[in-house]
Design a protein around this motif. Structure first.
Motif, PDB file in Angstrom:
ATOM      1  N   HIS A 231       3.308  -1.208  -6.582  1.00  9.45           N
ATOM      2  CA  HIS A 231       3.445  -0.147  -6.796  1.00  9.45           C
ATOM      3  C   HIS A 231       1.733   0.217  -7.954  1.00  9.45           C
ATOM      4  CE1 HIS A 231       4.159   4.710  -7.656  1.00  9.45           C
ATOM      5  NE2 HIS A 231       3.925   4.263  -7.077  1.00  9.45           N
ATOM      6  N   ASN A 234       2.481  -1.320 -12.198  1.00 10.68           N
ATOM      7  CA  ASN A 234       3.133  -0.995 -12.955  1.00 10.68           C
ATOM      8  C   ASN A 234       4.177  -1.938 -14.159  1.00 10.68           C
ATOM      9  OD1 ASN A 234       5.184  -3.006 -11.649  1.00 10.68           O
ATOM     10  ND2 ASN A 234       4.052  -1.990 -10.431  1.00 10.68           N
ATOM     11  N   LEU A 265      14.292   1.399 -17.990  1.00  8.14           N
ATOM     12  CA  LEU A 265      12.973   2.477 -17.768  1.00  8.14           C
ATOM     13  C   LEU A 265      11.923   1.866 -16.956  1.00  8.14           C
ATOM     14  CD1 LEU A 265      11.466   3.195 -21.164  1.00  8.14           C
ATOM     15  CD2 LEU A 265      13.558   3.934 -20.170  1.00  8.14           C
ATOM     16  N   GLY A 267      13.010  -1.096 -12.823  1.00 10.59           N
ATOM     17  CA  GLY A 267      13.613  -0.222 -11.901  1.00 10.59           C
ATOM     18  C   GLY A 267      15.091  -0.854 -12.616  1.00 10.59           C
ATOM     19  N   ALA A 269      16.173   1.265 -13.250  1.00  8.40           N
ATOM     20  CA  ALA A 269      16.255   2.845 -13.702  1.00  8.40           C
ATOM     21  C   ALA A 269      17.573   3.208 -12.445  1.00  8.40           C
ATOM     22  CB  ALA A 269      15.205   3.548 -13.039  1.00  8.40           C
ATOM     23  N   LEU A 300      17.209  12.251 -17.703  1.00 12.86           N
ATOM     24  CA  LEU A 300      17.469  11.725 -16.664  1.00 12.86           C
ATOM     25  C   LEU A 300      16.916  10.942 -15.882  1.00 12.86           C
ATOM     26  CD1 LEU A 300      18.931  13.503 -13.972  1.00 12.86           C
ATOM     27  CD2 LEU A 300      16.507  15.101 -14.175  1.00 12.86           C
ATOM     28  N   MET A 301      17.760   9.948 -15.904  1.00 11.87           N
ATOM     29  CA  MET A 301      17.383   9.052 -15.477  1.00 11.87           C
ATOM     30  C   MET A 301      16.909   9.117 -13.742  1.00 11.87           C
ATOM     31  SD  MET A 301      17.663   7.365 -17.421  1.00 11.87           S
ATOM     32  CE  MET A 301      17.554   5.010 -17.186  1.00 11.87           C
ATOM     33  N   PHE A 303      14.042  10.301 -12.790  1.00 11.81           N
ATOM     34  CA  PHE A 303      13.247  11.185 -12.830  1.00 11.81           C
ATOM     35  C   PHE A 303      12.176  11.028 -13.905  1.00 11.81           C
ATOM     36  CE2 PHE A 303      13.374  15.913 -11.657  1.00 11.81           C
ATOM     37  CZ  PHE A 303      14.432  16.156 -11.091  1.00 11.81           C
ATOM     38  N   GLY A 304      11.432  11.390 -13.477  1.00 11.78           N
ATOM     39  CA  GLY A 304       9.549  11.630 -14.195  1.00 11.78           C
ATOM     40  C   GLY A 304       9.327  10.111 -14.009  1.00 11.78           C
ATOM     41  N   HIS A 305       7.613  10.260 -14.346  1.00 16.33           N
ATOM     42  CA  HIS A 305       7.243   9.016 -13.481  1.00 16.33           C
ATOM     43  C   HIS A 305       5.369   8.535 -15.042  1.00 16.33           C
ATOM     44  CE1 HIS A 305       4.948   6.003 -11.178  1.00 16.33           C
ATOM     45  NE2 HIS A 305       5.976   5.511 -10.888  1.00 16.33           N
ATOM     46  N   ARG A 306       4.966   7.475 -14.865  1.00 14.23           N
ATOM     47  CA  ARG A 306       3.898   7.799 -15.770  1.00 14.23           C
ATOM     48  C   ARG A 306       2.411   7.683 -15.505  1.00 14.23           C
ATOM     49  NH1 ARG A 306       2.489   4.029 -19.698  1.00 14.23           N
ATOM     50  NH2 ARG A 306       4.388   5.335 -20.907  1.00 14.23           N
ATOM     51  N   TYR A 350      11.628  23.016 -18.535  1.00 14.67           N
ATOM     52  CA  TYR A 350      11.832  21.682 -19.451  1.00 14.67           C
ATOM     53  C   TYR A 350      10.856  20.527 -18.446  1.00 14.67           C
ATOM     54  CZ  TYR A 350      13.084  17.243 -21.729  1.00 14.67           C
ATOM     55  OH  TYR A 350      12.948  15.396 -22.199  1.00 14.67           O
ATOM     56  N   ARG A 354       6.900  19.651 -17.839  1.00 15.75           N
ATOM     57  CA  ARG A 354       6.449  18.124 -18.305  1.00 15.75           C
ATOM     58  C   ARG A 354       6.443  17.393 -16.689  1.00 15.75           C
ATOM     59  NH1 ARG A 354      10.293  19.355 -22.051  1.00 15.75           N
ATOM     60  NH2 ARG A 354       9.500  19.198 -24.396  1.00 15.75           N
ATOM     61  N   ASN A 359      11.834  10.326  -8.939  1.00 19.74           N
ATOM     62  CA  ASN A 359      11.185   9.632  -8.208  1.00 19.74           C
ATOM     63  C   ASN A 359      12.087   8.391  -7.594  1.00 19.74           C
ATOM     64  OD1 ASN A 359      12.954   7.154  -9.923  1.00 19.74           O
ATOM     65  ND2 ASN A 359      11.493   7.971 -11.772  1.00 19.74           N
ATOM     66  N   PHE A 382      15.608  -4.505  -6.062  1.00 17.67           N
ATOM     67  CA  PHE A 382      14.452  -3.957  -5.869  1.00 17.67           C
ATOM     68  C   PHE A 382      13.388  -5.369  -6.239  1.00 17.67           C
ATOM     69  CE2 PHE A 382      10.312  -1.697  -7.567  1.00 17.67           C
ATOM     70  CZ  PHE A 382      10.790  -0.602  -8.675  1.00 17.67           C
ATOM     71  N   ARG A 386       9.204  -6.374  -4.323  1.00 19.44           N
ATOM     72  CA  ARG A 386       8.425  -6.586  -4.927  1.00 19.44           C
ATOM     73  C   ARG A 386       8.072  -7.816  -5.591  1.00 19.44           C
ATOM     74  NH1 ARG A 386       6.700  -2.578  -8.423  1.00 19.44           N
ATOM     75  NH2 ARG A 386       7.124  -0.537  -6.611  1.00 19.44           N
TER      76      ARG A 386
END
Ligand code: SDX
Length: 447
Positions: A231, A234, A265, A267, A269, A300-301, A303-306, A350, A354, A359, A382, A386
């Protein structure tokens, strides 16, 4: 007008022409911007490297806005549907899809390097029965470096190829042995007649002399391995490159990468998602949980990504695979809570504001649990696939003439030079200093 940036330093009135290449400027080109000869020159300040390219790479491409992920140019959706993990590992490492004979040789090497030295079992036996498998995995991968001192020849292509076979082949064995240790069961040795995913399932779950992996679960796990293979830059790939840049051997570098992956935050997660869904307990509790997220009480684990500011393409594929797995294992009731969580979150300002979407980790754990893996094994699941991505990133770094040992700069904001204070004067001098600071704060408030 050309591919350059014209920068005027208003402190001196001087203007500089800085080249733009591949959508970036070289940070070193800023060092010429100085106020006088004693000035070190301008640096860039970018905590967590949110807008800093640390390398040039040709392995993985992500478009976060469009939700695109490609390994060596091939869309993840096509690879997940048409390829196998071993073939994708070959692609990621070598840049091209293999011919049949190349694939056969690669698969043969991986199969025949899957056994581990008997002394590694002594490392495992040193762990408590309730040790976290990811902590064991990190330790054992590092321990492999003591069995293969030839791995120190990081500039030798043959040695790199041999360590690549060994690492990709052995990580499932280490993972399964760690798990078997936690349940007090004998180790199942690798079965060379099975596929990469099938062999791992057997090493994990075989309780008698005969075990045949369920083909639906074997295919689902192989597809999950494909989705997790690489990925780009990361956190754990960055760790692999940074540690590898000191010419540490690939086992120590991979152990460092696995350690970075372990964090919740990153792998870790997928494990945190399962614990979160179990804590929520039912669909009725979803609205109150979402409120706690919006109030900043919890994350909210999953969810979200850089990078992804739209739906993670891997999550889309995993969501589909879940139903195939449930056709064999029976439905994991947590999927209903997860779907409700996603439905509500994607309506809430919210999350929309954002750009927070599910993910790769949001649904994967639900499948793993349905397949019988304990939650603590999720980060290990994971790390296994990887490993091929980490090695590809490491090889690209080692063979990149632009690269040197990673050693970032800092902006020093600490104390200026001061003399040593003998013990007898320390209490007084510190309180005098604290008083002075308090006074200056008080003074500032009065203005
Ligand atoms: C992986 O990098 C990769 O490619 C990683 C990975 C890979 O394949 O290698 O894709 C694998 O690690 C996936 C991510 C797994 N992690 C999680 O699911 C943990 C939960 N997600 C986050 O903690 C967070 O979204 C990160 C760590 C993934 C990304 O964090 P960023 O980019 O540093 O974003 P941020 O923390 O600065 O958040 C921006 C805003 C903040 O709110 P404000 O300060 O602007 O008010 O969004 C909020 C954050 O509080 N936010 C969340 C949230 N994620 C971000 N709020 C609630 N729940 C979340 N999950």
């Amino acid at each position: 007008m050309g591919d350059t940036l014209s920068v005027t330093d208003n402190r001196t009135g001087k203007t500089y022409e800085i080249a733009i290449e591949d959508g970036a400027i070289r940070a070193m080109d800023l060092r010429q911007i100085r106020v006088d000869d004693d000035d070190y020159g301008l640096k860039t300040y970018d905590p967590a490297f949110k807008n800093t390219a640390s390398c040039k790479s040709r392995i993985t491409f992500i478009d976060g806005e469009k939700g695109i992920l490609r390994y060596r140019g091939y869309p993840i959706e096509q690879l997940a549907e048409k390829s196998s993990y071993i073939e994708v590992a070959y692609l990621i490492l070598n840049g091209e899809l293999p011919t049949q004979s190349q694939l056969d040789i690669f698969a043969h090497e991986i199969t025949h390097h899957s056994i581990i030295h008997e002394y590694i079992k002594r490392v495992i036996e040193g762990f408590r029965y309730d040790a976290h498998p990811m902590g064991m995995f990190v330790s054992m991968v590092g321990a492999l470096s003591t069995f293969y001192p030839d791995a120190k020849k990081v500039h030798d292509p043959q040695s790199r190829q041999l360590q690549t076979y060994r690492l990709i082949a052995k990580v499932p064995t280490l993972a399964a042995f760690a798990y078997r240790h936690t349940i007090g069961m004998r180790f199942n040795y690798p079965d060379n007649d099975l596929s990469y995913a099938g062999n791992f399932l057997k090493m994990m779950f075989c309780m008698s002399n005969s075990y045949t992996p369920d083909p639906v679960l074997e295919k689902a796990l192989d597809q999950l391995f494909i989705l997790h293979a690489d990925h780009e830059q990361n956190c754990s790939a960055n760790a692999m490159r940074a540690v590898g840049s000191s010419e540490a051997d690939p086992y120590c570098s991979t152990a460092a990468a696995a350690a970075a992956l372990y964090g919740p935050l990153h792998g870790g997660a997928n494990e945190a998602v399962l614990r979160m869904l179990n804590e929520i307990g039912s669909k009725d509790n979803v609205p109150s949980f979402v409120k706690r997220v919006k109030d900043g009480e919890v994350r909210l684990m999953g969810f979200g990504h850089r990078v992804y500011k739209s739906y993670d393409p891997r999550a889309k594929i995993i969501k589909k695979t879940a139903h195939e797995v449930f056709s064999v294992t029976g439905k994991n009731p947590l999927i209903d809570i997860a779907l409700e969580l996603e439905r509500i979150a994607l309506q809430e300002d919210y999350f929309v504001k954002r750009k927070l979407y599910p993910n790769v980790d949001f649904y994967s754990g639900i499948i793993y649990e349905a397949m019988g893996f304990p939650v603590s094994m999720f980060p290990v699941l994971f790390a296994i696939p990887r490993t091929s991505g980490w090695i590809a990133q490491w090889v690209e770094m080692i063979t990149d003439s632009d690269q040197k040992i990673a050693r970032p700069q800092q902006l020093y904001l600490g104390e200026d030079e001061r003399d040593f204070v003998p013990m007898r004067n320390r209490g007084r001098s510190i309180s005098k200093k604290l008083d002075a600071k308090a006074q200056s704060r008080k003074g500032a408030r009065k203005k």
